[in-house]
Design an enzyme around this catalytic site. Structure first.
Site, PDB file in Angstrom:
ATOM      1  N   PHE A 111       2.292  -3.047  -9.633  1.00 39.47           N
ATOM      2  CA  PHE A 111       2.036  -2.211  -8.459  1.00 39.47           C
ATOM      3  C   PHE A 111       3.300  -1.814  -7.718  1.00 39.47           C
ATOM      4  O   PHE A 111       3.328  -0.788  -7.036  1.00 39.47           O
ATOM      5  CB  PHE A 111       1.108  -2.950  -7.473  1.00 39.47           C
ATOM      6  CG  PHE A 111       1.793  -4.034  -6.676  1.00 39.47           C
ATOM      7  CD1 PHE A 111       2.519  -3.742  -5.529  1.00 39.47           C
ATOM      8  CD2 PHE A 111       1.749  -5.354  -7.087  1.00 39.47           C
ATOM      9  CE1 PHE A 111       3.161  -4.733  -4.798  1.00 39.47           C
ATOM     10  CE2 PHE A 111       2.380  -6.351  -6.372  1.00 39.47           C
ATOM     11  CZ  PHE A 111       3.094  -6.046  -5.223  1.00 39.47           C
ATOM     12  N   LYS A 135      -2.216   1.095 -18.896  1.00 38.37           N
ATOM     13  CA  LYS A 135      -3.047   0.447 -17.877  1.00 38.37           C
ATOM     14  C   LYS A 135      -2.177   0.201 -16.658  1.00 38.37           C
ATOM     15  O   LYS A 135      -1.444  -0.773 -16.593  1.00 38.37           O
ATOM     16  CB  LYS A 135      -3.609  -0.872 -18.414  1.00 38.37           C
ATOM     17  CG  LYS A 135      -4.936  -1.322 -17.781  1.00 38.37           C
ATOM     18  CD  LYS A 135      -4.881  -1.599 -16.300  1.00 38.37           C
ATOM     19  CE  LYS A 135      -4.176  -2.897 -15.988  1.00 38.37           C
ATOM     20  NZ  LYS A 135      -4.242  -3.211 -14.513  1.00 38.37           N
ATOM     21  N   GLU A 138      -4.240  -1.742 -10.845  1.00 39.02           N
ATOM     22  CA  GLU A 138      -5.429  -1.240 -10.164  1.00 39.02           C
ATOM     23  C   GLU A 138      -5.199  -1.044  -8.668  1.00 39.02           C
ATOM     24  O   GLU A 138      -5.995  -0.395  -7.985  1.00 39.02           O
ATOM     25  CB  GLU A 138      -6.602  -2.199 -10.375  1.00 39.02           C
ATOM     26  CG  GLU A 138      -6.438  -3.587  -9.801  1.00 39.02           C
ATOM     27  CD  GLU A 138      -5.688  -4.552 -10.706  1.00 39.02           C
ATOM     28  OE1 GLU A 138      -5.759  -5.769 -10.441  1.00 39.02           O
ATOM     29  OE2 GLU A 138      -5.024  -4.091 -11.670  1.00 39.02           O
ATOM     30  N   SER A 188       4.190 -10.150 -13.254  1.00 39.74           N
ATOM     31  CA  SER A 188       4.491 -11.531 -12.871  1.00 39.74           C
ATOM     32  C   SER A 188       4.783 -12.385 -14.099  1.00 39.74           C
ATOM     33  O   SER A 188       4.368 -12.071 -15.221  1.00 39.74           O
ATOM     34  CB  SER A 188       3.310 -12.128 -12.103  1.00 39.74           C
ATOM     35  OG  SER A 188       2.199 -12.320 -12.970  1.00 39.74           O
ATOM     36  N   CYS A 243      11.370  -7.608  -8.121  1.00 40.06           N
ATOM     37  CA  CYS A 243      11.959  -8.772  -8.789  1.00 40.06           C
ATOM     38  C   CYS A 243      13.480  -8.775  -8.684  1.00 40.06           C
ATOM     39  O   CYS A 243      14.118  -9.790  -8.964  1.00 40.06           O
ATOM     40  CB  CYS A 243      11.524  -8.822 -10.257  1.00 40.06           C
ATOM     41  SG  CYS A 243      11.985  -7.371 -11.222  1.00 40.06           S
ATOM     42  N   GLU A 345       8.933 -17.490  -6.994  1.00 39.58           N
ATOM     43  CA  GLU A 345       9.149 -16.149  -6.458  1.00 39.58           C
ATOM     44  C   GLU A 345       8.106 -15.859  -5.377  1.00 39.58           C
ATOM     45  O   GLU A 345       6.907 -16.002  -5.608  1.00 39.58           O
ATOM     46  CB  GLU A 345       9.038 -15.106  -7.574  1.00 39.58           C
ATOM     47  CG  GLU A 345       9.287 -13.682  -7.105  1.00 39.58           C
ATOM     48  CD  GLU A 345       9.146 -12.673  -8.231  1.00 39.58           C
ATOM     49  OE1 GLU A 345       9.824 -11.634  -8.172  1.00 39.58           O
ATOM     50  OE2 GLU A 345       8.359 -12.917  -9.166  1.00 39.58           O
TER      51      GLU A 345
END
Length: 356
Positions: A111, A135, A138, A188, A243, A345
């Site tokens: 995202f 994909k 969402e 992640s 990140c 993180e």
């Protein structure tokens, strides 16, 4: 699964096969046109990203700029796809290699960069002749549809680029589908490990890029003003939802730590949290209610484990959007390596100083 089947079928269609067999010039015409459209549509796309993601318009435009750089790199496709030739390797035998498209590539994106990561990930894959089943997260579906429309306008044939909106069900179907030859993932660490293990166990080529925990070491002879500015900018930009963000500050020596902390605190207090379309805001909201709750939980855990809370951003409430998922900059000092804030993180504006 049925939707993924349909997307893969489109990616294996005659149009997609013709794209794989098309000349360099034909494919690059589309990539060059996509670049022109991205530049022309920057303002419109930045508004979509900001409204849905929460990052500031300026931040969204920076992301789009990086996406355009990725598209420009894909214009180098003829050089990337060159093979090799070795003459007379043994008894008048010549050996050569060629590079060909792998077929259908499954792309799973996060995202936090709704357009940069997809553009960098997929434009080269398309340029070399592959077809895509994508994909997106969402949480940010709209930018993906806008990007697909730009590819359509650029002249990409139907079937080459396919989007499936969804959650883990769609991810699993992509990772296991026999018609998908390769997987590209950004997200992640936990999900990346799962994607790699599942994809490779289904005989796919898999590239997974996952989370980061970045340290910034500051030596006693460093320019402390520059160091403080660099830390605060990297640490809190985009609400720390990236990140690449510096999450831990390691000043070397007590004098360095004391002087640097004062400068960092001063700069943090100048940061403004605001709505995505507030031109004076340094960063916006975190992505969701669940994300905000996770950030607040991380702050509570750091306090319980003995870290010193220097700046507390938990009680921030936006004057116009009281229900928004905002967290003000938060800073801890005296972290140790056994604390959760050091080990994991935190995808939100919570940073720490580690005495050395």
């Amino acid at each position: 699964d049925a939707t993924i089947d349909q997307a893969v079928a489109a990616a294996q269609s005659e149009n997609a096969q013709n794209w794989a067999a098309a000349s360099h010039a034909t494919r690059l015409q589309v990539i060059f046109k996509l670049r022109e459209l991205m530049i022309a549509k920057t303002d419109e796309l930045a508004e979509i990203i900001g409204r849905e993601h929460g990052k500031t318009i300026e931040d969204a435009k920076g992301e789009i700029g990086r996406a355009i750089e990725g598209i420009e790199f894909a214009c180098n496709e003829p050089q990337v796809t060159k093979g090799e030739y070795s003459r007379n390797v043994a008894g008048n035998i010549d050996v050569y290699s060629i590079r060909v498209p792998v077929g259908v590539v499954g792309c799973i994106t996060p995202f936090n960069f709704p357009i940069m990561v997809p553009a960098v990930m997929m434009t080269m894959a398309i340029a070399v002749g592959n077809a895509i089943v994508w994909k997106p997260s969402e949480k940010v579906p709209s930018a993906s549809l806008f990007f697909a429309d730009l590819l359509k306008q650029a002249g990409l044939p139907d079937g080459v680029f396919n989007i499936v909106q969804g959650d883990k069900v769609a991810v699993d179907a992509i990772l296991k589908h026999p018609g998908i030859a390769a997987i590209s993932f950004v997200g992640s660490t936990h999900v990346g490990e799962y994607a790699y293990q599942t994809g490779t166990s289904n005989n796919k080529r898999v590239a997974c890029f996952t989370g980061g925990k970045n340290h910034m070491i500051v030596m006693p002879d460093a320019d402390l003003d520059a160091a403080a500015s660099a830390f605060v900018s990297s640490a809190y930009g985009s609400a720390s939802q990236r990140c690449m963000a510096v999450s831990l500050l390691l000043p070397v020596g007590e004098a360095t730590a004391q002087a640097l902390r004062e400068k960092v605190v001063e700069k943090i207090k100048q940061l403004k949290v605001g709505a995505y379309n507030d031109p004076t805001a340094d960063y916006g909201a975190v992505i969701s209610k669940e994300s905000k709750q996770a950030v607040l939980k991380a702050i509570d855990a750091a306090i319980e484990q003995g870290a010193e809370l220097v700046i507390d951003g938990r009680d921030y409430v936006h004057s116009e959007f009281a229900d928004g998922f905002y967290v003000a900059p938060t800073l801890f000092d005296k972290l140790t390596t056994d604390m959760d804030l050091y080990k994991y993180e935190i995808f939100g504006p919570v940073r720490g100083i580690i005495p050395t």
